[in-house]
Design a protein around this motif. Structure first.
Motif, PDB file in Angstrom:
ATOM      1  N   LEU A   1      76.951  58.827  26.837  1.00 47.75           N
ATOM      2  CA  LEU A   1      77.690  59.843  27.591  1.00 47.75           C
ATOM      3  C   LEU A   1      79.120  59.982  27.072  1.00 47.75           C
ATOM      4  O   LEU A   1      79.656  61.089  26.978  1.00 47.75           O
ATOM      5  CB  LEU A   1      77.702  59.492  29.076  1.00 47.75           C
TER       6      LEU A   1
ATOM      7  N   ARG B   1      78.906  61.969  24.013  1.00 52.69           N
ATOM      8  CA  ARG B   1      78.568  63.370  24.316  1.00 52.69           C
ATOM      9  C   ARG B   1      79.803  64.143  24.777  1.00 52.69           C
ATOM     10  O   ARG B   1      79.945  65.344  24.506  1.00 52.69           O
ATOM     11  CB  ARG B   1      77.475  63.404  25.380  1.00 52.69           C
TER      12      ARG B   1
ATOM     13  N   ILE C   1      69.747  62.496  26.333  1.00 48.97           N
ATOM     14  CA  ILE C   1      71.064  62.991  26.736  1.00 48.97           C
ATOM     15  C   ILE C   1      71.483  64.189  25.897  1.00 48.97           C
ATOM     16  O   ILE C   1      72.112  65.133  26.401  1.00 48.97           O
ATOM     17  CB  ILE C   1      72.102  61.859  26.655  1.00 48.97           C
TER      18      ILE C   1
ATOM     19  N   ASP D   1      69.450  70.518  29.389  1.00 46.37           N
ATOM     20  CA  ASP D   1      70.441  69.439  29.570  1.00 46.37           C
ATOM     21  C   ASP D   1      70.261  68.732  30.913  1.00 46.37           C
ATOM     22  O   ASP D   1      71.237  68.308  31.554  1.00 46.37           O
ATOM     23  CB  ASP D   1      71.871  69.980  29.466  1.00 46.37           C
TER      24      ASP D   1
ATOM     25  N   TYR E   1      71.413  64.951  30.886  1.00 43.23           N
ATOM     26  CA  TYR E   1      72.873  64.853  30.807  1.00 43.23           C
ATOM     27  C   TYR E   1      73.528  65.283  32.119  1.00 43.23           C
ATOM     28  O   TYR E   1      74.454  64.620  32.604  1.00 43.23           O
ATOM     29  CB  TYR E   1      73.391  65.709  29.660  1.00 43.23           C
TER      30      TYR E   1
END
Length: 314
Positions: free
Chosen positions: A38, A41, A100, A106, A109
């Motif tokens: 994360l 990302r 993710i 998405d 995520y």
């Protein structure tokens, strides 16, 4: 009173022993992988990179997930390729990376980025961090008996290797952000891991009068609560003002910008008063705008007014 103390000691002993014996695999490792991916990302340009070069994105994610083990292997002169011996961890982290970055709409995520879910995952990662710090100290002590700098270095690398390798990670992704160099401007994870490495190392050589299991419990509770506080209130590190004070005290000798000194009037400088630190220097207002009498905006206005008067006389 004695009953309360006995109950407290029994509860602390039970919780600390349970924390030490708590297995990290698979749930806490999954939380660590999710939080690490994360963080990648949310880096600028990471989503575009995942579309243009999936292999680079995957390698960068593995650096974030296994940076501690990689940096520890480098410091201990061990082959970094041994990280791929345990294929289950690599496979699990790769599945999380794919979900993710490439899940439909998405969905994964968006779900993991929700604040309540992210807070729970971050607290679970703090448990992983404390256990990794302790394992790094044990590994360093097995090779170098009671060497404090080496134990601190290995524990720091084991717990915050992903952050310490951020410059190399940026090189892999083809970007360079000097402001995010962890040695120049440490993030919360790097700072709190360094503090934990120092505390656990001092305990290992019997410099702290507290049991190791209790210290691990207190450290995990503190980091977990502080992480929740930072994520829910979006505020800075709890001891950021203390860090500022110590930095000014030992490395600059300047207390005019220190929050604690200005708030409590501990130190008095030429530009401060002893009560609240209000600026008293002449020619400077509270918004740091220059005074018209000292060549600021007022002189230009005076010249414009003089020019307009001359035109009227003409």
């Amino acid at each position: 009173m004695a009953t309360v103390l006995n109950f407290y000691e029994a509860a602390v002993d039970e919780l600390s022993d349970g924390l030490v014996d708590l297995p990290l695999y698979p749930y806490f490792e999954i939380a660590h992988y999710i939080v690490s991916v994360l963080a990648l990302r949310e880096e600028p340009g990471a989503r575009v990179l995942s579309r243009t070069s999936p292999l680079t994105c995957w390698f960068s994610s593995m650096l974030n997930c296994f940076g501690g083990a990689l940096l520890t292997a480098i410091l201990l002169a061990q082959p970094p390729i041994q990280l791929f011996i345990n294929s289950d961890d690599i496979l699990l982290a790769s599945v999380i990376w794919y979900l993710i970055f490439y899940s439909p709409l998405d969905g994964v995520y968006r779900f993991t980025a929700m604040l309540p879910i992210k807070v729970v995952l971050s607290v679970m990662k703090e448990v992983t961090r404390s256990k990794k710090i302790l394992s790094g100290i044990t590994l360093a002590k097995s090779k170098y008996q009671d060497n404090l700098p080496i134990m601190i270095s290995i524990a720091w690398a084991k717990g915050a290797g992903g952050g310490l390798l951020s410059s190399f990670d940026q090189f892999v992704r083809g970007i360079w952000i000097p402001e995010k160099n962890e040695l120049i401007r440490m993030s919360y994870a790097t700072r709190i891991t360094l503090i934990g490495a120092v505390l656990f190392s001092l305990k290992e050589i019997e410099y702290l009068p507290v049991e190791k299991n209790h210290l691990m419990l207190y450290y995990t509770i503190f980091t977990g609560i502080n992480k929740c506080w930072m994520m829910t209130t979006r505020s800075a590190f709890t001891f950021s003002s203390v860090e500022c004070f110590l930095f000014k005290l030992f490395f600059t000798g300047d207390f005019s910008c220190c929050t604690l000194a200005r708030k409590f009037g501990i130190f008095k400088t030429d530009n401060d008063t002893s009560k609240g630190g209000r600026v008293n220097s002449p020619g400077v207002c509270r918004n740091k705008c220059p005074s018209p009498a000292r060549g600021g905006r007022g002189n230009r206005r005076a010249r414009e007014e003089a020019g307009s008067r001359n035109k009227k006389h003409k």
